[in-house]
Enzyme design. Structure first.
Site, PDB file in Angstrom:
ATOM      1  N   CYS A  35       0.726  -1.186  -0.051  1.00 34.43           N
ATOM      2  CA  CYS A  35      -0.108  -0.002  -0.068  1.00 34.43           C
ATOM      3  C   CYS A  35       0.870   1.356   0.005  1.00 34.43           C
ATOM      4  CB  CYS A  35      -0.946  -0.058   1.252  1.00 34.43           C
ATOM      5  SG  CYS A  35      -1.981  -1.439   1.050  1.00 34.43           S
TER       6      CYS A  35
ATOM      7  N   ASN B  22      -9.984  -0.374   0.382  1.00 34.84           N
ATOM      8  CA  ASN B  22      -8.593  -0.193   0.385  1.00 34.84           C
ATOM      9  C   ASN B  22      -7.781  -0.585  -1.203  1.00 34.84           C
ATOM     10  OD1 ASN B  22      -5.895  -0.613   0.709  1.00 34.84           O
ATOM     11  ND2 ASN B  22      -5.932  -1.482   2.590  1.00 34.84           N
TER      12      ASN B  22
ATOM     13  N   HIS C 125      -3.441   6.947   3.476  1.00 38.89           N
ATOM     14  CA  HIS C 125      -3.778   5.581   2.686  1.00 38.89           C
ATOM     15  C   HIS C 125      -5.021   5.373   3.227  1.00 38.89           C
ATOM     16  CE1 HIS C 125      -3.898   1.813   1.324  1.00 38.89           C
ATOM     17  NE2 HIS C 125      -3.766   1.264   2.627  1.00 38.89           N
TER      18      HIS C 125
END
Length: 328
Positions: A112, A282, A252
């Site tokens: 990520c 996500n 994030h």
């Protein structure tokens, strides 16, 4: 000289997977997912769509906004843990499809945090060489490696791609601080066991569902809440700023509670925080560039605005950037 973002673009699959849809697939509920993650829905690519397809669409939008032709690109860096295939790199596939005949191309796998890693690497390339323009893409199609019988992970992930065209120049605008880090001792907290040289694909690995994401959610949550604050503090100090100087925070998009913890620690209000986890879940390496691209599209970022972006991911990796928005 600073490296500046000249244009951004993003691409998302059309299919929407809602929490109500997931209720029919696993033992979960819309209320439970909303309360614990902040996610309402996520985008899911179809079986014919690969990461490079989303990359090309996002890249073309970014190039158009930047006013840069593909042949002007010197470098293409794609951050992903879901490449089209192990080799060639997704970056090389994108290079060919764009006609970026003069660009070097490679992938980065940092989970990520991938887009942050890729943009930082591109910045260093541009400042240390005669390269002028780079294309940086964060893309992941985590639906391809998500186990939809595992209620602890299947509620979290979605697909998408975000791209940035960057170039170097004088003036105040551009990247003013960057920081990357890793803690490999936490690698087994978020990983996909099979498919590499350690456990090549076999009948056993397929039967044991080892080609899907495995995650220790509680430990990742603890790591994230600690790391987001540490990285933010370090970056603000590196930039010679305080949290009061931050105009926009782009975290994030992993879990709304992690984002809220970071906001509280920095005393940054929600109206200065870019949040899209409710709509997209996500998206791993795509989360931050998609959020930034949407913000640019809505003209939220004004020239001179200070943008702080921080991420954490598989590896475990972490990092962030402070950017003064604009081209001058």
């Amino acid at each position: 000289m600073k490296v500046k973002i000249l244009g951004m673009g993003h691409s998302l699959p059309d299919k929407i997977l809602t929490n109500k849809d997931l209720e029919k697939m696993v033992d979960t509920s819309d209320e439970w997912i909303r309360e614990r993650t902040g996610i309402l829905e996520r985008r899911i690519g179809d079986e014919k769509t690969a990461s490079s397809d989303l990359c090309v669409k996002a890249a073309k939008k970014a190039l158009d906004k930047a006013g840069i032709k593909p042949e002007k690109l010197d470098l293409i860096v794609v951050a992903t843990v879901t490449p089209d295939m192990l080799f060639p790199s997704t970056a090389c596939i994108v290079q060919d499809r764009l006609g970026a005949v003069n660009a070097a191309a490679f992938d980065i796998g940092a989970g990520c945090t991938g887009f942050i890693y890729a943009l930082t690497v591109a910045e260093k390339f541009l400042l240390a060489s005669d390269y002028n323009y780079a294309l940086v893409i964060g893309v992941d199609m985590l639906s391809k490696i998500t186990d939809y019988t595992d209620r602890s992970t299947c509620i979290l992930f979605g697909d998408g791609a975000g791209a940035a065209v960057v170039g170097k120049g004088g003036g105040e605008a551009g990247i003013i601080a960057s920081y990357l880090g890793a803690d490999g001792s936490g690698g087994d907290l978020l990983y996909m066991p099979a498919g590499g040289s350690r456990l090549p694909a076999s009948e056993a690995t397929v039967c044991e569902r080892m080609h899907y994401i495995k995650m220790n959610g509680n430990e990742v949550f603890r790591f994230a809440t600690k790391t987001m604050g540490m990285v933010s503090e370090k970056l603000v100090k590196m930039a010679g700023l305080t949290y009061e100087n931050i105009d926009y925070f782009v975290p994030h998009q992993a879990n709304i509670r992690i984002i809220q913890t970071a906001m509280k620690r920095m005393a940054i209000p929600e109206d200065r925080t870019i949040i899209n986890i409710d709509r997209f879940g996500n998206m791993s390496a795509a989360s931050i560039p998609v959020a930034m691209s949407e913000a640019e599209e809505k003209e939220l970022f004004k020239p001179g605005d200070i943008v702080l972006t921080v991420a954490f991911g598989a590896g475990l990796t972490f990092g962030g950037l402070v950017i003064r928005w604009g081209r001058n």
